[in-house]
Scaffold this active site. Structure first.
Site, PDB file in Angstrom:
ATOM      1  N   ASP A 187      36.349  47.250  41.491  1.00 45.87           N
ATOM      2  CA  ASP A 187      37.026  46.517  40.433  1.00 45.87           C
ATOM      3  C   ASP A 187      36.910  45.048  40.807  1.00 45.87           C
ATOM      4  O   ASP A 187      36.876  44.705  41.985  1.00 45.87           O
ATOM      5  CB  ASP A 187      38.495  46.926  40.283  1.00 45.87           C
ATOM      6  CG  ASP A 187      39.061  46.481  38.935  1.00 45.87           C
ATOM      7  OD1 ASP A 187      38.343  46.575  37.925  1.00 45.87           O
ATOM      8  OD2 ASP A 187      40.211  46.033  38.887  1.00 45.87           O
ATOM      9  N   SER A 188      36.807  44.205  39.811  1.00 46.75           N
ATOM     10  CA  SER A 188      36.655  42.781  40.089  1.00 46.75           C
ATOM     11  C   SER A 188      37.180  41.979  38.910  1.00 46.75           C
ATOM     12  O   SER A 188      37.374  42.509  37.820  1.00 46.75           O
ATOM     13  CB  SER A 188      35.189  42.429  40.351  1.00 46.75           C
ATOM     14  OG  SER A 188      34.417  42.697  39.192  1.00 46.75           O
TER      15      SER A 188
END
Length: 146
Positions: free
Chosen positions: A57-58
């Site tokens: 996730d970013s």
């Protein structure tokens, strides 16, 4: 996937995307941190496959905007708002803020490996850039500098 396969190519694992593995599940990313969302993704896919999973996730964190849009990068200003518009709104909010340190932002990337033994291994990366060089990569909620 190309980069992941190159990085992990020497390991004795078959590297598959969700699509290649035949996994078609809706993943609700309702975590309040990047790490929570990466763990949610990893556990959901591991439960569907029984295999070791690497998930990520970013998102973009702008220091001056109290780390906005942060974990909500993909949903910032609404899911149907283009990244061109989202980026322009961020730049407009930063108008007149001159100090590089104040105008810094970060692309925070979290990778989580999850196995059926319920073991997590997390890698945290943070890239710093200047927000007047934003653009969307076209994948997920992350942003990259030009």
């Amino acid at each position: 996937m190309k980069e992941i396969r190159e990085i992990l190519g020497d390991l004795d694992y078959e590297i598959l995307s969700m699509k290649e593995a035949g996994v078609d599940v809706d993943i609700v990313e309702d975590g309040t941190t990047f790490e929570e969302n990466a763990i949610i993704k990893a556990k959901t896919v591991m439960e569907a496959t029984g295999s070791l999973v690497l998930a990520d996730d970013s998102g973009l964190e702008v220091d001056y905007l109290n780390k906005e849009p942060g974990v909500y990068s993909a949903r910032y200003m609404g899911e149907n708002t283009s990244y061109r518009i989202k980026n322009q709104i961020i730049l407009d909010r930063l108008h007149g803020v001159l100090a590089i340190k104040v105008r810094s932002d970060h692309l925070r990337i979290i990778l989580v490996q999850h196995s059926s033994a319920n073991h997590d291994f997390t890698v945290r990366l943070m890239l710093t850039q200047q927000p007047d060089r934003l653009f969307h990569t076209g994948h997920g909620g992350g942003h990259k500098g030009a």
